[in-house]
Motif scaffolding. Structure first.
Motif, PDB file in Angstrom:
ATOM      1  N   ILE A  33       0.939  -1.267  -0.217  1.00  0.00           N
ATOM      2  CA  ILE A  33       0.101   0.181  -0.047  1.00  0.00           C
ATOM      3  C   ILE A  33       0.777   1.368  -0.116  1.00  0.00           C
ATOM      4  O   ILE A  33       1.841   1.335   1.025  1.00  0.00           O
ATOM      5  N   SER A  34       0.705   1.863  -0.702  1.00  0.00           N
ATOM      6  CA  SER A  34       1.535   3.341  -1.253  1.00  0.00           C
ATOM      7  C   SER A  34       1.604   4.084   0.261  1.00  0.00           C
ATOM      8  O   SER A  34       0.498   4.101   1.011  1.00  0.00           O
ATOM      9  N   VAL A  35       2.582   4.879   0.256  1.00  0.00           N
ATOM     10  CA  VAL A  35       2.652   5.811   1.680  1.00  0.00           C
ATOM     11  C   VAL A  35       1.595   6.691   1.648  1.00  0.00           C
ATOM     12  O   VAL A  35       0.961   7.141   2.665  1.00  0.00           O
ATOM     13  N   GLU A  36       1.362   7.283   0.187  1.00  0.00           N
ATOM     14  CA  GLU A  36       0.319   8.448   0.284  1.00  0.00           C
ATOM     15  C   GLU A  36      -1.216   7.750   0.761  1.00  0.00           C
ATOM     16  O   GLU A  36      -1.870   8.547   1.236  1.00  0.00           O
ATOM     17  N   GLU A  37      -1.461   6.518   0.091  1.00  0.00           N
ATOM     18  CA  GLU A  37      -2.644   5.589   0.438  1.00  0.00           C
ATOM     19  C   GLU A  37      -2.814   5.607   1.939  1.00  0.00           C
ATOM     20  O   GLU A  37      -3.809   5.825   2.423  1.00  0.00           O
ATOM     21  N   GLN A  38      -1.698   5.261   2.522  1.00  0.00           N
ATOM     22  CA  GLN A  38      -1.815   5.072   4.118  1.00  0.00           C
ATOM     23  C   GLN A  38      -2.025   6.242   4.696  1.00  0.00           C
ATOM     24  O   GLN A  38      -2.778   6.375   5.830  1.00  0.00           O
ATOM     25  N   LEU A  39      -1.529   7.290   4.338  1.00  0.00           N
ATOM     26  CA  LEU A  39      -1.464   8.559   4.947  1.00  0.00           C
ATOM     27  C   LEU A  39      -3.055   9.026   4.970  1.00  0.00           C
ATOM     28  O   LEU A  39      -3.440   9.614   5.682  1.00  0.00           O
ATOM     29  N   SER A  40      -3.727   8.812   3.776  1.00  0.00           N
ATOM     30  CA  SER A  40      -5.182   9.357   3.386  1.00  0.00           C
ATOM     31  C   SER A  40      -5.906   8.285   4.424  1.00  0.00           C
ATOM     32  O   SER A  40      -6.767   8.840   4.838  1.00  0.00           O
ATOM     33  N   LYS A  41      -5.756   7.087   4.591  1.00  0.00           N
ATOM     34  CA  LYS A  41      -6.730   6.330   5.535  1.00  0.00           C
ATOM     35  C   LYS A  41      -6.341   6.717   7.104  1.00  0.00           C
ATOM     36  O   LYS A  41      -7.157   6.802   7.718  1.00  0.00           O
ATOM     37  N   ILE A  42      -5.046   6.945   7.320  1.00  0.00           N
ATOM     38  CA  ILE A  42      -4.757   7.390   8.540  1.00  0.00           C
ATOM     39  C   ILE A  42      -5.405   8.819   9.038  1.00  0.00           C
ATOM     40  O   ILE A  42      -5.789   9.020  10.136  1.00  0.00           O
ATOM     41  N   GLN A  43      -5.235   9.724   7.897  1.00  0.00           N
ATOM     42  CA  GLN A  43      -6.177  10.941   8.367  1.00  0.00           C
ATOM     43  C   GLN A  43      -7.386  10.735   8.682  1.00  0.00           C
ATOM     44  O   GLN A  43      -7.891  11.672   9.388  1.00  0.00           O
ATOM     45  N   GLU A  44      -8.233  10.053   8.115  1.00  0.00           N
ATOM     46  CA  GLU A  44      -9.625   9.486   8.511  1.00  0.00           C
ATOM     47  C   GLU A  44      -9.767   9.170   9.866  1.00  0.00           C
ATOM     48  O   GLU A  44     -10.781   9.334  10.491  1.00  0.00           O
ATOM     49  N   CYS A  45      -8.763   8.938  10.505  1.00  0.00           N
ATOM     50  CA  CYS A  45      -8.634   8.717  11.927  1.00  0.00           C
ATOM     51  C   CYS A  45      -8.192   9.729  12.675  1.00  0.00           C
ATOM     52  O   CYS A  45      -7.944   9.779  13.920  1.00  0.00           O
ATOM     53  N   GLY A  46      -8.107  10.981  12.109  1.00  0.00           N
ATOM     54  CA  GLY A  46      -7.870  12.253  12.896  1.00  0.00           C
ATOM     55  C   GLY A  46      -6.275  12.564  13.121  1.00  0.00           C
ATOM     56  O   GLY A  46      -6.009  13.294  13.567  1.00  0.00           O
ATOM     57  N   ILE A  47      -5.528  11.655  12.299  1.00  0.00           N
ATOM     58  CA  ILE A  47      -4.016  11.797  12.399  1.00  0.00           C
ATOM     59  C   ILE A  47      -3.477  12.640  11.328  1.00  0.00           C
ATOM     60  O   ILE A  47      -3.549  12.044  10.095  1.00  0.00           O
ATOM     61  N   HIS A  48      -2.790  13.654  11.508  1.00  0.00           N
ATOM     62  CA  HIS A  48      -2.316  14.580  10.392  1.00  0.00           C
ATOM     63  C   HIS A  48      -1.038  14.900  10.643  1.00  0.00           C
ATOM     64  O   HIS A  48      -0.507  15.247  11.646  1.00  0.00           O
ATOM     65  N   MET A  49      -0.232  15.007   9.472  1.00  0.00           N
ATOM     66  CA  MET A  49       1.168  15.581   9.824  1.00  0.00           C
ATOM     67  C   MET A  49       1.125  17.097   9.762  1.00  0.00           C
ATOM     68  O   MET A  49       0.213  17.797   9.146  1.00  0.00           O
ATOM     69  N   ASN A  50       2.035  17.492  10.847  1.00  0.00           N
ATOM     70  CA  ASN A  50       2.236  18.824  10.829  1.00  0.00           C
ATOM     71  C   ASN A  50       2.751  19.610   9.682  1.00  0.00           C
ATOM     72  O   ASN A  50       3.591  19.137   8.734  1.00  0.00           O
ATOM     73  N   SER A  51       2.746  20.710   9.537  1.00  0.00           N
ATOM     74  CA  SER A  51       3.096  21.362   8.280  1.00  0.00           C
ATOM     75  C   SER A  51       4.583  21.508   8.061  1.00  0.00           C
ATOM     76  O   SER A  51       5.217  21.717   6.918  1.00  0.00           O
ATOM     77  N   ASP A  52       5.251  21.551   9.239  1.00  0.00           N
ATOM     78  CA  ASP A  52       6.836  21.523   9.310  1.00  0.00           C
ATOM     79  C   ASP A  52       7.417  20.099   8.744  1.00  0.00           C
ATOM     80  O   ASP A  52       8.688  19.943   8.335  1.00  0.00           O
ATOM     81  N   SER A  53       6.623  19.180   8.691  1.00  0.00           N
ATOM     82  CA  SER A  53       6.958  17.705   8.342  1.00  0.00           C
ATOM     83  C   SER A  53       6.778  17.554   6.831  1.00  0.00           C
ATOM     84  O   SER A  53       5.806  17.925   5.953  1.00  0.00           O
ATOM     85  N   THR A  54       7.670  16.629   6.305  1.00  0.00           N
ATOM     86  CA  THR A  54       7.402  16.121   4.800  1.00  0.00           C
ATOM     87  C   THR A  54       7.381  14.934   4.805  1.00  0.00           C
ATOM     88  O   THR A  54       7.676  14.127   5.666  1.00  0.00           O
ATOM     89  N   LEU A  55       7.105  14.364   3.548  1.00  0.00           N
ATOM     90  CA  LEU A  55       7.271  12.849   3.464  1.00  0.00           C
ATOM     91  C   LEU A  55       8.426  12.213   3.756  1.00  0.00           C
ATOM     92  O   LEU A  55       8.605  11.073   4.300  1.00  0.00           O
ATOM     93  N   GLU A  56       9.657  12.904   3.518  1.00  0.00           N
ATOM     94  CA  GLU A  56      10.960  12.369   3.742  1.00  0.00           C
ATOM     95  C   GLU A  56      11.199  12.220   5.223  1.00  0.00           C
ATOM     96  O   GLU A  56      12.016  11.379   5.616  1.00  0.00           O
ATOM     97  N   ASP A  57      10.388  13.093   6.086  1.00  0.00           N
ATOM     98  CA  ASP A  57      10.433  12.784   7.569  1.00  0.00           C
ATOM     99  C   ASP A  57      10.176  11.203   7.971  1.00  0.00           C
ATOM    100  O   ASP A  57      10.281  10.966   9.037  1.00  0.00           O
ATOM    101  N   LEU A  58       9.275  10.996   7.242  1.00  0.00           N
ATOM    102  CA  LEU A  58       8.647   9.427   7.734  1.00  0.00           C
ATOM    103  C   LEU A  58       9.571   8.251   7.430  1.00  0.00           C
ATOM    104  O   LEU A  58       9.272   7.334   7.835  1.00  0.00           O
TER     105      LEU A  58
END
Length: 219
Positions: free
Chosen positions: A30-55
């Motif tokens: 499952i792509s990183v982007e798709e995982q993030l999309s699903k995770i966001q549905e649970c109220g978990i969001h990356m902060n604006s200072d963060s980038t994909l590379e930080d993961l």
């Protein structure tokens, strides 16, 4: 007989190849982007200072995509490994228990909990006192016009986790929907804390392989 066998194999192939994790030739990536999309549905969001590379602190993209949701959630609970060294996501926290060395340590704990809960308690005038050699530590603050002081147990530089339990008790006393959840058994000297509303937690449980429970149920 051969025809029946071929039909069964065909049906199994169809069933398991459509995203079933029991597919014997490997799990579906499952792509990183798709995982993030699903995770966001649970109220978990990356902060604006963060980038994909930080993961990709401990695992690269391929490893994260091969083991959906566990490595990426652990990364989201960490801090950026560069300036400004801030949380990648506010409401998840991988907390190293060995962090109480001097004055200000428990202020940081309370401020991090306030960040996790989006200021649900609206605590003000936070101060603390930490003297490991003296064996004294406490944190105090104002809560709804009242001064509250919590004594902390001193054990070298180890955090007293009951400070976090007491924070959750205040949330509960307000009838707040957001609560503190934890896993303090699977990561050695690091505890995994999260702040969720009840609906967000149900979403998280369906998605994540990392077990969490209300912190009040683990004391």
């Amino acid at each position: 007989m051969k025809l029946i066998t071929l039909i069964i194999i065909s049906l199994l192939f169809t069933q398991f190849s459509q995203g079933n994790d029991m597919w014997p030739f490997g799990k579906k990536k499952i792509s990183v982007e798709e995982q993030l999309s699903k995770i966001q549905e649970c109220g978990i969001h990356m902060n604006s200072d963060s980038t994909l590379e930080d993961l990709f602190i401990w695992e690269d993209r391929s490893a994260i995509e091969s083991a959906p949701y566990k490595p990426i959630i652990e990364a989201l609970a960490s801090e950026i490994e560069r300036e400004p060294y801030s949380p990648i996501s506010n409401n998840l926290w991988m907390c190293d228990y060995e962090r109480i060395e001097d004055h200000g340590a428990y202020i940081e704990i309370i401020e991090r909990l306030e960040l996790m809960t989006n200021g649900a308690l609206d605590l003000t005038n936070i101060s603390d006192y930490v003297d490991v050699e003296e064996g004294t530590a406490w944190v105090q603050f104002e809560f709804r016009g009242k001064q509250i002081k919590w004594e902390a147990t001193v054990d070298n530089d180890w955090l007293d986790p009951y400070i976090i339990v007491k924070y959750d008790e205040l949330l509960k006393s307000l009838g707040a929907d957001i609560r503190i959840y934890s896993n303090h058994t699977d990561y050695g000297q690091v505890a995994f804390f999260a702040a969720f509303s009840s609906a967000e937690f149900q979403c998280y449980k369906k998605l994540s392989p990392i077990k969490l429970e209300l912190i009040e149920n683990q004391t």
